[in-house]
Design an enzyme around this catalytic site. Structure first.
Site, short mmCIF file in Angstrom:
data_model
loop_
_atom_site.label_atom_id
_atom_site.label_comp_id
_atom_site.label_asym_id
_atom_site.label_seq_id
_atom_site.Cartn_x
_atom_site.Cartn_y
_atom_site.Cartn_z
CG ASP A 11 -0.22 0.08 2.55
OD1 ASP A 11 -0.82 0.63 3.51
OD2 ASP A 11 0.92 -0.40 2.63
CG ASP A 16 3.98 0.15 1.57
OD1 ASP A 16 3.77 1.08 2.38
OD2 ASP A 16 3.43 -0.95 1.65
CG ASN A 41 0.45 3.44 4.23
OD1 ASN A 41 0.31 3.38 5.45
ND2 ASN A 41 1.36 2.75 3.58
CB THR A 127 4.67 -4.15 2.72
OG1 THR A 127 4.23 -3.57 1.48
CG2 THR A 127 5.82 -5.11 2.48
CG PHE A 169 -1.75 1.43 9.40
CD1 PHE A 169 -1.57 0.97 8.10
CD2 PHE A 169 -2.80 2.31 9.66
CE1 PHE A 169 -2.40 1.41 7.06
CE2 PHE A 169 -3.64 2.75 8.63
CZ PHE A 169 -3.45 2.28 7.33
CG ASN A 170 0.44 -3.01 7.29
OD1 ASN A 170 0.00 -2.00 6.73
ND2 ASN A 170 1.69 -3.41 7.16
CG HIS A 243 7.37 0.07 9.70
ND1 HIS A 243 7.54 -0.36 11.01
CD2 HIS A 243 7.02 1.38 9.78
CE1 HIS A 243 7.31 0.65 11.84
NE2 HIS A 243 7.00 1.71 11.13
CG ASP A 244 5.98 -1.59 4.43
OD1 ASP A 244 5.28 -0.69 3.98
OD2 ASP A 244 5.62 -2.31 5.39
#
Ligand code: RIB
Ligand code: CA
Length: 309
Positions: A11, A16, A41, A127, A169-170, A243-244
């Site tokens: 996203d 990402d 996102n 992700t 969040f995800n 993160h991603d």
């Protein structure tokens, strides 16, 4: 060793985008079968466009992009534009992509590709919210046969949440999809905030990245600078968490990660703890899920710098 087939479901989203740049810069490691995008996102229209923009920067027009689910299965839609900027790509200059998304829906692409693929042949990195994968599992439950592994950026255990006190969040964005995926029995490696918060930009790492001249390195540097600003102003913490890029780094170098077997359950009913991941190490039964507990952050950055150079 021949490049491994990989699908990236994302996203984009600042981090990402860095994950895509890392994967696109590694054709010797990954045969990227396709990129699928999902609302998360920012809207599904923007995440699809953003994946095409990053594809242009990486000069990988050979990789098809498929737009996916426009929102979560049941929960009301939430976005994270405040973390990723209105465009979803921070303050990156936005030029309309040179070519558009493919006609097929991401969920149909996932189902048809995986049903036709050989057993244990395709790796999947997710992700963003798990909506597309959950829908593909409902459309064609046999998709699991072709999946060699599913590496998910999502969840939190010791780190607490980043979108609420108790949720990452995800998972928060589509808790019902996450519940379906974590209960599916797929071979999952979950890389949550416990791991990704160990992998943050520092001045030294950003100087090294900033010294590179390639278009992909310059884009990654600008995206991570934006991430640093957001992390400092919204989370009061120093260093943008990668993160991603972590699922991509895991697929490249699993030796950089320490994972432990776990059972992961997701809160879908409570408004207070929606999206909370209960990551249980005291196993009552065998599990196909592993939880990333430790990461060699320097090793991840070394890979990122080497690939974006
Ligand atoms: O919690 C971090 C995750 O949420 C990342 O995937 C980021 O892109 C956002 O989607
Ligand atoms: Ca994301």
């Amino acid at each position: 060793m021949s490049p491994r087939p990989l699908i990236i479901d994302c996203d984009p989203g600042v981090d990402d985008a860095v994950a895509l740049l890392l994967a696109f810069a590694s054709p010797d490691v990954f045969d990227i079968v396709g990129v699928t995008t999902v609302a998360g996102n920012v809207s599904s229209t923007l995440t699809a466009r953003n994946a095409c923009i990053i594809r242009d920067i990486a000069e990988r027009a050979d990789v098809p992009v498929f737009a996916g689910a426009a929102g979560p299965l049941m929960a009301e839609t939430v976005e994270a534009g405040h973390f990723h900027g209105e465009s979803g790509l921070g303050d990156l200059a936005i030029a309309e992509p040179s070519c558009d998304v493919s006609a097929a829906h991401a969920v149909h692409f996932l189902a048809e590709t995986l049903v036709a693929a050989a057993p244990n042949s395709i790796s999947l990195a997710v992700t963003g919210p798990l909506t597309n994968l959950a829908l593909a599992l409902r459309l064609a439950p046999e998709v699991g046969r072709a999946l060699r592994e599913v590496v998910i950026m999502g969840g939190a255990r010791t780190e607490g949440g980043n979108i609420t006190a108790s949720a990452e969040f995800n998972i928060y964005a589509d808790p019902h999809a996450a519940r379906i995926v974590f209960a599916s029995g797929l071979p999952i490696v979950a890389i949550g905030l416990d791991a990704t918060h160990q992998v943050r930009t520092t001045d030294a790492r950003m100087r090294e990245l900033g010294a590179l001249s390639s278009a992909r390195a310059r884009a990654a540097h600008q995206l991570l600078r934006f991430g640093e600003h957001v992390e400092r102003t919204l989370a009061g913490r120093e260093g943008a968490p990668l993160h991603d890029p972590c699922p991509i780094a895991y697929l490249m170098r699993p030796d950089l990660f320490t994972t432990v077997p776990a059972c992961i359950a997701v809160e879908t009913e409570s408004t207070l703890t929606r999206g909370h991941t209960a990551v249980e190490f005291r196993l009552q039964a065998p599990t196909n899920t592993r939880w990333a507990a430790q990461v060699d952050a320097d090793g991840v950055f070394d890979e990122l710098i080497a690939r974006l150079a």
